[in-house]
Scaffold this motif. Sequence first.
Motif, PDB file in Angstrom:
ATOM      1  N   MET A 192     -45.858  26.152 -21.342  1.00  0.00           N
ATOM      2  CA  MET A 192     -45.431  25.376 -22.442  1.00  0.00           C
ATOM      3  C   MET A 192     -44.588  25.243 -23.854  1.00  0.00           C
ATOM      4  N   LEU A 193     -43.908  24.431 -23.759  1.00  0.00           N
ATOM      5  CA  LEU A 193     -43.184  23.751 -24.530  1.00  0.00           C
ATOM      6  C   LEU A 193     -43.630  23.051 -26.020  1.00  0.00           C
ATOM      7  N   MET A 194     -43.045  23.856 -26.956  1.00  0.00           N
ATOM      8  CA  MET A 194     -44.141  22.783 -27.847  1.00  0.00           C
ATOM      9  C   MET A 194     -42.819  22.562 -29.247  1.00  0.00           C
TER      10      MET A 194
ATOM     11  N   GLU B  78     -45.094  24.692 -13.386  1.00  0.00           N
ATOM     12  CA  GLU B  78     -45.543  23.539 -13.987  1.00  0.00           C
ATOM     13  C   GLU B  78     -44.702  23.499 -15.441  1.00  0.00           C
ATOM     14  N   VAL B  79     -44.799  22.388 -16.054  1.00  0.00           N
ATOM     15  CA  VAL B  79     -44.371  22.317 -17.773  1.00  0.00           C
ATOM     16  C   VAL B  79     -44.757  21.908 -18.388  1.00  0.00           C
TER      17      VAL B  79
ATOM     18  N   ILE C  76     -53.789  24.230 -22.111  1.00  0.00           N
ATOM     19  CA  ILE C  76     -53.643  24.307 -21.436  1.00  0.00           C
ATOM     20  C   ILE C  76     -53.878  25.616 -20.448  1.00  0.00           C
ATOM     21  N   ASN C  77     -54.285  26.935 -20.988  1.00  0.00           N
ATOM     22  CA  ASN C  77     -54.103  27.185 -20.709  1.00  0.00           C
ATOM     23  C   ASN C  77     -53.003  28.885 -20.466  1.00  0.00           C
ATOM     24  N   PRO C  78     -51.617  28.272 -21.081  1.00  0.00           N
ATOM     25  CA  PRO C  78     -50.090  28.773 -20.012  1.00  0.00           C
ATOM     26  C   PRO C  78     -49.969  29.963 -20.040  1.00  0.00           C
ATOM     27  N   ASP C  79     -49.462  29.957 -19.135  1.00  0.00           N
ATOM     28  CA  ASP C  79     -48.771  31.528 -19.287  1.00  0.00           C
ATOM     29  C   ASP C  79     -47.515  32.477 -19.360  1.00  0.00           C
ATOM     30  N   VAL C  80     -46.849  30.723 -20.282  1.00  0.00           N
ATOM     31  CA  VAL C  80     -46.024  31.185 -21.030  1.00  0.00           C
ATOM     32  C   VAL C  80     -46.161  30.409 -22.985  1.00  0.00           C
ATOM     33  N   ALA C  81     -45.728  30.217 -23.026  1.00  0.00           N
ATOM     34  CA  ALA C  81     -45.283  29.322 -24.611  1.00  0.00           C
ATOM     35  C   ALA C  81     -44.378  29.630 -25.573  1.00  0.00           C
TER      36      ALA C  81
END
Lengths: 327, 345
Positions: free
Chosen positions: A56-58, A179-180, A202-207
Amino acid sequence: MIDEIRKLVSVNGVSGNEKNVCEYIKSQIIPYADKVYTDVLGNLVAVKRGGKKRIMLMAHTDEIGLVSTFIDEKGFVRAAAVGGVSPQNFRNCHVTFENGVRGVFVCEKNDSKMQDCYIDIGASSFDEAVSKIDIGMTARFDADTFESDSVIVSKALDDRLGCYILMETLKKMPVTDNEVYFVFTSQEEVGLRGAKVSGFDINPDVAIAVDVTVAADTPGCDSYGCRLHGGAAIKIRDASAICSASVVEALESAAREHDIPFQRDVLTAGGTDIGAVQTGGRGALVGGVSVAVRNVHTVSETASKSDIRAAVGLLCAYIEKEVENKA
Amino acid sequence: MENLKNYLFELCSEYAPSGREELLVSLERLVRPMADKLYRDRAGNLIAVKYSKIPGAEKIMLDAHADEVGLVVTGIDERGFIHFANHAGIDDKILPASAVTVLASRPLHGVVATLPPHLLKDADSEKTIKSKDMVIDVGYDEKTVKELVRAGDFIALRSVCTDLQNRLVLGKSFDNRASCAVLVQVLAMLCSVRPRYDVYMVFSAAEEFGGYGAHTAAFEIAPDEALILDTTFAVSPYTDKSKGRELGGGCAVGISPILDTHMTEAVIGVARSHAIPYQTEVMSGKTGTDADNVTCARDGVPCALLSIPLRYMHSAGEIVSLSDMENTVRLILGYVEYRGGNRIE
């Protein structure tokens, strides 16, 4: 670069009122994403489908600004700060209300607090002012956006610059098994609120937060920190989050592998969207890629073009990599 | 419980400032042979599970934060001195002349530089220095320091665990390794009893930074109850009984609007029925512990709070009582073993 950034910063997006920014971004990114949607809190999400690991890129769409609270009998408008507005930093700045009415932000005294400041919209009476604007309308600070060979100077680089970097990353999207999620978050400046719900959803692995950080390379600045033209700033910690060692390591090795200049960002005050994701729901591994900016939270935010390019390059290099699921 | 002190001293011989809990290698080593399941999650929590033999047992989370207060490197100057900022929980006032360890590419011992009294001007001796004006001296020249140390490396306070009189011990990071050692002891003893719960021990991350570790662990585990272990202020030369708990008076059972009344009463009930010394600590709202976050995880988790009295919190000279720690072990074991089952409504 300057044209895209100029378009991004020219849209009014004071916290809670980011809709126009999202619409503009959406219009630009639709062809590049597999799916684009907006959630209840006003986060704009673009998904690039891929494998099992979610990155997840914010970058936040909102900017600090003002909200009108009261109109006095002479037609002067009193306002409250939305986000971290230091009145002295915006003395006599031009402002534009969300309906396009323009004015000037004035401090009564040298050390004015917000309650001693007002917006002069040039109304000659209470009635005229009331006919132009409503209580509760937000106003953004205005200023010219310009560039030199090496820097860009503008209002609201915090964090339209991050939005620009995300858009560029999406357009250049490398081949990856991840998945991005490109998340243009709302309400960052008023407490990382958009990121909180988006992270849960989204419950990402990495944010990874893509934001501006403080450049500590100017006269009178007596602390160590990032500098302009020092490369992409890889976050170690800020006041809201401690970056996962594995993410810091992966970002640094991606930078080295692709010969991208980088510096370490140790921010002692101020937070970013990952602060909310790290604490919310299941949490996530977190990291940050920032661009060092001079004069943060003024209309003259100054960033280096080479740092901006480095940030885009670093994100592309990172999302190619396999995500390691450990703290 | 003859191992309890060894557990404590071993756990305090390592450094794990908030966010770098994996550096506490001894904890993993101690717990591994005793747990049915052991894993580290992505927040950096170390989680040890001991299953109940009773089918359908409820889940209890026993939480003790594993991190300690610390500083962070911001830069290195041209003389090789290390500049730093507070990372989590350290008061500038305790820093001058403190022994520290910089967790660089290899651990470097050093000291926070000070000016000897002989060289101080009268006016300066009155001033409090801010951490941004202090530096750490590790003895190396600029080149070597820059090879070994980078901005963002964390720094911990350094001291050696020491026995004092009256079963008191002195050291750094007893907040909250005292609770971690208690949990290790509980786990060792759980091996010989039948817990009424599936016990999830969470050695949580970053409590001193706001507690994202316990918050996300509680979400993931979704326990039926949680017992939070931390330290609290003991009566000291500068505080009286109105502000602190007695060292040696047993662990402090927290009473607060945010804590679960039934659970707290049950803890006190166990203490009374087993004749385990305890005291109470009343707070009017937030407790400043992982309980503040765990209570609000998912749809809510009932929490009780046990705190070990401690003097000189967040310094390298923290003092706790071994007998308080032992009584805390007894109380937790009593709760896990005898209460359990259906919640008392």
